[in-house]
Write a protein that holds these residues in place. Structure first.
Motif: not given
Length: 254
Positions: A118-120, A124-126
């Motif tokens: 999600t945009p939130n 780092m996760n992306v």
């Protein structure tokens, strides 16, 4: 066929989408494109090479690789277009290279992780999810060198048609514009895309015609001339060949 700039993806951006029975004509852009079929079957062409993707099959398409997507009967897919800057280390590793085979079968938990972003979510996760997909793709992968001259030429051809589809878009005119012999250009384009230059121009013109017919009350005759056809007969013939119906029937169905 379209040259897609995707300038917003020059930064650390990502685009995620799901689709059903999706088709898209030949195009290229400056980002990675990851696509996985979740149901049914999809035909995908990458640099003139054809792939038949079934459930859980995926492709990683590199920046500036010419590709198209086509569903014959039924398909569901998940698509991710992402900036090379999000996987900078991998991009640096494969600079000036393209894979000999774009197809692979990813671990599905990675696909689910990517689809749930999600945009939130943190950057780092992306990046971690995208690097995991690239690492899996890279495993036992072979690459070949690409030339910047070739990449530049195919982009110049796309731009030429984009700017001249409604006037003289012949191989001879392209030859004058690029200073390459028209015979070389014809063979080069077919080798890069898997379709002839003439077919590409006609498809581009018909796609533009469809847009005009969908979004204006302009006559079919004027639309034909505005899209570069020198006769209504030629326009009707190509429209039916590409779309599967006549322009008048297409207009009435809108």
């Amino acid at each position: 066929m379209f040259y897609q700039n995707h300038s917003y993806l020059a930064t650390e951006r990502i685009k995620l989408e799901n689709g059903i029975d999706f088709s898209f004509p030949l195009h290229l852009h400056s980002s990675y494109e990851f696509i996985v079929v979740t149901e049914g079957e999809m035909e995908v062409s990458v640099d003139g090479k054809s792939y038949t993707l079934c459930q859980e099959d995926a492709l990683l398409i590199f920046p500036n690789q010419v590709h198209s997507l086509k569903t014959q009967d039924h398909s569901c897919h998940f698509l991710c277009i992402f900036s090379p800057k999000l996987v900078q280390a991998y991009t640096k590793l494969v600079t000036s290279k393209i894979p000999t085979d774009n197809c692979f079968r990813p671990d599905f938990y990675l696909v689910e992780n990517l689809a749930s972003l999600t945009p939130n979510d943190s950057i780092m996760n992306v990046k971690g999810t995208l690097y995991s997909i690239c690492a899996l793709f890279d495993k036992n992968r072979t690459y070949i060198e690409k030339t910047s001259a070739d990449e530049e030429l195919i982009s110049r051809i796309f731009k030429f048609v984009e700017n001249n589809f409604n006037s003289d878009c012949s191989l001879e005119a392209l030859s004058k514009h690029t200073s390459y012999h028209y015979v070389y250009l014809s063979k080069y384009f077919k080798r890069c895309t898997g379709v002839s230059y003439t077919d590409y121009v006609n498809r581009y013109r018909i796609n533009e015609a469809c847009y005009i017919l969908q979004n204006s009350s302009q006559s079919i005759l004027q639309t034909a001339y505005d899209c570069g056809f020198d006769s209504l007969r030629s326009f009707n013939r190509n429209f039916k060949k590409i779309i599967g119906t006549s322009p008048s029937s297409y207009q009435m169905s809108l």
